[in-house]
Design a protein around this motif. Structure first.
Motif, PDB file in Angstrom:
ATOM      1  N   ILE A 231     -28.123-134.370  41.845  1.00 15.82           N
ATOM      2  CA  ILE A 231     -27.571-133.031  41.974  1.00 15.82           C
ATOM      3  C   ILE A 231     -26.532-132.892  41.004  1.00 15.82           C
ATOM      4  CG2 ILE A 231     -26.085-131.231  43.411  1.00 15.82           C
ATOM      5  CD1 ILE A 231     -27.769-132.395  45.984  1.00 15.82           C
ATOM      6  N   VAL A 232     -26.695-132.003  40.064  1.00 13.90           N
ATOM      7  CA  VAL A 232     -25.648-131.495  39.044  1.00 13.90           C
ATOM      8  C   VAL A 232     -24.844-130.431  39.372  1.00 13.90           C
ATOM      9  CG1 VAL A 232     -27.259-132.651  37.439  1.00 13.90           C
ATOM     10  CG2 VAL A 232     -27.395-130.324  37.735  1.00 13.90           C
ATOM     11  N   GLU A 233     -24.930-129.459  40.377  1.00 13.39           N
ATOM     12  CA  GLU A 233     -24.333-128.552  40.626  1.00 13.39           C
ATOM     13  C   GLU A 233     -24.562-127.982  41.982  1.00 13.39           C
ATOM     14  OE1 GLU A 233     -22.368-124.425  38.665  1.00 13.39           O
ATOM     15  OE2 GLU A 233     -24.061-125.425  37.573  1.00 13.39           O
ATOM     16  N   SER A 234     -23.297-127.608  42.809  1.00 13.57           N
ATOM     17  CA  SER A 234     -23.831-127.046  44.072  1.00 13.57           C
ATOM     18  C   SER A 234     -22.605-126.059  44.378  1.00 13.57           C
ATOM     19  CB  SER A 234     -23.667-128.277  44.936  1.00 13.57           C
ATOM     20  OG  SER A 234     -23.699-127.772  46.388  1.00 13.57           O
ATOM     21  N   ALA A 235     -22.874-124.990  44.944  1.00 13.14           N
ATOM     22  CA  ALA A 235     -21.892-123.944  45.126  1.00 13.14           C
ATOM     23  C   ALA A 235     -22.467-122.774  45.922  1.00 13.14           C
ATOM     24  CB  ALA A 235     -21.265-123.365  43.862  1.00 13.14           C
ATOM     25  N   ALA A 236     -21.526-121.721  46.462  1.00 13.73           N
ATOM     26  CA  ALA A 236     -22.266-120.599  46.947  1.00 13.73           C
ATOM     27  C   ALA A 236     -23.096-119.899  46.036  1.00 13.73           C
ATOM     28  CB  ALA A 236     -21.048-119.866  47.349  1.00 13.73           C
ATOM     29  N   LYS A 237     -23.954-119.382  46.646  1.00 14.36           N
ATOM     30  CA  LYS A 237     -25.147-118.625  45.849  1.00 14.36           C
ATOM     31  C   LYS A 237     -24.449-117.711  44.870  1.00 14.36           C
ATOM     32  CE  LYS A 237     -26.725-115.212  47.889  1.00 14.36           C
ATOM     33  NZ  LYS A 237     -27.450-114.126  48.642  1.00 14.36           N
ATOM     34  N   GLN A 238     -23.454-116.905  45.045  1.00 15.39           N
ATOM     35  CA  GLN A 238     -22.760-115.872  44.236  1.00 15.39           C
ATOM     36  C   GLN A 238     -22.186-116.717  43.073  1.00 15.39           C
ATOM     37  OE1 GLN A 238     -22.283-115.977  47.295  1.00 15.39           O
ATOM     38  NE2 GLN A 238     -22.840-114.085  48.264  1.00 15.39           N
ATOM     39  N   PRO A 280     -34.745-143.219  32.623  1.00 15.92           N
ATOM     40  CA  PRO A 280     -33.784-141.933  32.436  1.00 15.92           C
ATOM     41  C   PRO A 280     -32.672-142.282  31.294  1.00 15.92           C
ATOM     42  CG  PRO A 280     -33.098-143.055  34.246  1.00 15.92           C
ATOM     43  CD  PRO A 280     -34.539-143.779  33.999  1.00 15.92           C
ATOM     44  N   PRO A 281     -32.532-141.425  30.422  1.00 19.22           N
ATOM     45  CA  PRO A 281     -31.491-141.659  29.329  1.00 19.22           C
ATOM     46  C   PRO A 281     -30.209-142.146  29.849  1.00 19.22           C
ATOM     47  CG  PRO A 281     -31.523-139.394  29.754  1.00 19.22           C
ATOM     48  CD  PRO A 281     -32.720-139.896  30.478  1.00 19.22           C
ATOM     49  N   PRO A 282     -29.311-142.925  29.107  1.00 19.32           N
ATOM     50  CA  PRO A 282     -27.977-143.462  29.486  1.00 19.32           C
ATOM     51  C   PRO A 282     -27.020-142.130  29.539  1.00 19.32           C
ATOM     52  CG  PRO A 282     -28.286-143.951  27.292  1.00 19.32           C
ATOM     53  CD  PRO A 282     -29.627-143.387  27.722  1.00 19.32           C
ATOM     54  N   GLY A 283     -25.900-142.458  30.344  1.00 18.49           N
ATOM     55  CA  GLY A 283     -24.965-141.303  30.269  1.00 18.49           C
ATOM     56  C   GLY A 283     -25.534-140.039  31.186  1.00 18.49           C
ATOM     57  N   CYS A 284     -25.000-138.966  30.934  1.00 20.69           N
ATOM     58  CA  CYS A 284     -25.587-137.728  31.483  1.00 20.69           C
ATOM     59  C   CYS A 284     -26.997-137.590  31.294  1.00 20.69           C
ATOM     60  CB  CYS A 284     -24.955-136.523  31.135  1.00 20.69           C
ATOM     61  SG  CYS A 284     -25.332-135.061  31.497  1.00 20.69           S
ATOM     62  N   MET A 301     -22.071-141.503  32.477  1.00 14.75           N
ATOM     63  CA  MET A 301     -22.621-140.734  33.501  1.00 14.75           C
ATOM     64  C   MET A 301     -21.472-140.062  34.348  1.00 14.75           C
ATOM     65  SD  MET A 301     -25.091-141.568  36.711  1.00 14.75           S
ATOM     66  CE  MET A 301     -26.174-142.121  35.522  1.00 14.75           C
ATOM     67  N   PRO A 302     -21.615-138.555  34.210  1.00 13.89           N
ATOM     68  CA  PRO A 302     -20.677-137.847  34.847  1.00 13.89           C
ATOM     69  C   PRO A 302     -20.731-137.745  36.342  1.00 13.89           C
ATOM     70  CG  PRO A 302     -22.115-136.443  34.198  1.00 13.89           C
ATOM     71  CD  PRO A 302     -22.512-137.940  33.348  1.00 13.89           C
ATOM     72  N   THR A 303     -19.641-137.663  37.032  1.00 16.12           N
ATOM     73  CA  THR A 303     -19.610-137.762  38.541  1.00 16.12           C
ATOM     74  C   THR A 303     -19.413-136.280  39.102  1.00 16.12           C
ATOM     75  OG1 THR A 303     -17.314-138.041  38.688  1.00 16.12           O
ATOM     76  CG2 THR A 303     -18.652-140.096  38.754  1.00 16.12           C
ATOM     77  N   LEU A 304     -20.168-136.194  40.181  1.00 15.89           N
ATOM     78  CA  LEU A 304     -20.221-134.579  40.868  1.00 15.89           C
ATOM     79  C   LEU A 304     -18.834-134.578  41.164  1.00 15.89           C
ATOM     80  CD1 LEU A 304     -22.383-132.480  41.312  1.00 15.89           C
ATOM     81  CD2 LEU A 304     -22.704-133.390  43.401  1.00 15.89           C
ATOM     82  N   ARG A 305     -18.069-133.560  40.804  1.00 20.28           N
ATOM     83  CA  ARG A 305     -16.632-133.358  41.182  1.00 20.28           C
ATOM     84  C   ARG A 305     -16.337-131.973  41.591  1.00 20.28           C
ATOM     85  NH1 ARG A 305     -14.009-131.688  36.113  1.00 20.28           N
ATOM     86  NH2 ARG A 305     -15.426-131.791  34.394  1.00 20.28           N
ATOM     87  N   GLU A 306     -15.498-131.764  42.254  1.00 22.89           N
ATOM     88  CA  GLU A 306     -15.048-130.170  42.532  1.00 22.89           C
ATOM     89  C   GLU A 306     -14.092-129.464  41.440  1.00 22.89           C
ATOM     90  OE1 GLU A 306     -14.570-128.086  46.766  1.00 22.89           O
ATOM     91  OE2 GLU A 306     -12.967-129.407  46.191  1.00 22.89           O
ATOM     92  N   ILE A 307     -14.535-128.555  41.005  1.00 22.67           N
ATOM     93  CA  ILE A 307     -13.791-127.862  39.741  1.00 22.67           C
ATOM     94  C   ILE A 307     -13.243-126.610  40.247  1.00 22.67           C
ATOM     95  CG2 ILE A 307     -15.022-128.843  37.840  1.00 22.67           C
ATOM     96  CD1 ILE A 307     -16.476-125.930  37.637  1.00 22.67           C
ATOM     97  N   GLU A 308     -13.701-126.088  41.345  1.00 22.27           N
ATOM     98  CA  GLU A 308     -13.122-124.921  42.000  1.00 22.27           C
ATOM     99  C   GLU A 308     -13.586-125.238  43.750  1.00 22.27           C
ATOM    100  OE1 GLU A 308     -14.759-121.559  40.659  1.00 22.27           O
ATOM    101  OE2 GLU A 308     -13.988-121.637  38.770  1.00 22.27           O
ATOM    102  N   PRO A 309     -12.615-124.668  44.775  1.00 22.31           N
ATOM    103  CA  PRO A 309     -13.078-124.889  46.073  1.00 22.31           C
ATOM    104  C   PRO A 309     -14.466-124.474  46.307  1.00 22.31           C
ATOM    105  CG  PRO A 309     -10.915-123.534  45.856  1.00 22.31           C
ATOM    106  CD  PRO A 309     -11.658-123.799  44.576  1.00 22.31           C
ATOM    107  N   GLY A 310     -15.295-125.600  46.920  1.00 20.72           N
ATOM    108  CA  GLY A 310     -16.632-125.337  47.079  1.00 20.72           C
ATOM    109  C   GLY A 310     -17.609-125.186  46.029  1.00 20.72           C
TER     110      GLY A 310
END
Length: 359
Positions: A231-238, A280-284, A301-310
């Protein structure tokens, strides 16, 4: 809201073997690689991504149709394993992609819908027969359809039968594995609206897997974007549609057909091919196709982190990417509206009695 389903670091690796008796392992296919998400009661979480990214494998892992290599699945706070599986089977049901292959051609509709109730010991033969008639009415079919075989129905009708079968044991979560991708556009609108109606009536939660972003736009509360098993991004639909923060999400939105010729070409579609999940390629994993890739992307490799609430993103440079060209929302809204209009018109004709129900 309370959490109904929680998935933590779910992983599925398939060994690749060759040689005499396939005794030598020469590689590993990383179909799902550390996926985490949650679904609240009454919520719809949509998982989107290109073919082969691991969406359907994730659904099968949640259902325990295949065993995970690692990770945990908790349903209503209890880890799903061992004796808890039978309870899970009743509380979690699935609607499959292909309405032609998901029904047993040798069983009448009544037997198909009643079979889950028999397996779980629900009711008597008389009460199950009454329940079958009730479910057929819920999904827009008539009682006389119960004695017919699957080959006597259209694709949309068969998918309605699959939905009735899923509802028969009164589940709390339904996994919809691309439930409308094999249907005509007008029938897609009917089935999607049926699912929304059933959710409101019974308080259902959905894990909704789809390619069609117009359907996701209408159906989902939250969206998780998968790429090459992660999973590379997760958020509310809007937030996902109006302000995507991962380059891959932006590329998916750029692929939506744009009805306004003046806005075509504002966003360039994604290029290149999806790398092999066996290597798979190294890193991202997206850096081989990303227009914003930097040396760090190839090494770390980037980690899945919260940049805004949710709103979580697996990108080193999500905060400094150029502003998103908001063409996707404009392009997707007319498509969704057109499908809703088709359904509304069909429903109005049925109410007036001018034509037989198109089911």
């Amino acid at each position: 809201m309370t959490t109904l389903l929680e998935v933590q670091d779910l992983t599925k690796h398939y060994p690749v073997r060759q040689g005499l008796l396939l005794a030598k392992q020469v590689g590993t296919v990383r179909a799902v690689d550390g996926v985490s998400f949650r679904i609240e009661r009454g919520e719809t979480l949509a998982i989107v991504g290109e073919s082969g990214c691991g969406k359907s494998t994730t659904a099968r892992l949640v259902l325990r149709l295949i065993e995970p290599t690692a990770g945990t699945v908790r349903f209503d706070g209890q880890e799903v394993s061992g004796a808890a599986l039978r309870t899970l089977r009743r509380r979690v049901q699935v609607v499959f992609q292909d309405p032609y292959a998901s029904l047993n051609p040798r069983l009448r509709v009544a037997d198909t819908i009643a079979e889950p109730m028999e397996v779980h010991g629900i009711g008597t033969p008389e009460s199950r027969a009454a329940r079958v008639k009730e479910l057929l009415g819920l999904v827009g079919l008539a009682p006389f359809h119960a004695q017919r075989y699957p080959h006597e129905f259209s694709g949309g009708q068969r998918q309605r039968i699959g939905i009735a079968r899923a509802l028969s044991v009164q589940p709390e979560l339904i996994i919809c594995d691309e439930p409308v991708s094999a249907l005509d556009v007008s029938i897609q609108a009917q089935v999607v609206n049926l699912l929304k109606h059933l959710q409101r009536r019974f308080g259902l939660s959905y894990l909704f897997i789809a390619h069609d972003l117009a359907v996701v736009h209408h159906m989902a509360d939250r969206v998780a974007v998968m790429y090459l098993g992660q999973i590379v991004e997760s958020a509310a639909k809007q937030a996902v549609f109006a302000n995507p923060r991962h380059p891959y999400t932006r590329a998916l939105l750029a692929a939506i057909p744009q009805p306004d010729p003046r806005r075509r070409g504002l966003v360039k579609p994604i290029g290149g091919d999806v790398p092999s999940p066996m290597n798979p390629p190294p890193g991202c994993r997206f850096h081989t196709r990303c227009p914003h890739a930097r040396p760090r992307c190839k090494a770390e490799m980037p980690t899945l982190r919260e940049i805004e609430p949710g709103h979580t993103v697996a990108c080193h440079f999500a905060e400094v990417l150029p502003p998103h060209v908001a063409a996707a929302e404009d392009g997707i809204a007319p498509v969704a509206a057109q499908r809703l209009a088709l359904y509304a018109a069909a429903r109005a004709r049925r109410m007036e009695g001018r034509e037989r129900p198109e089911i």
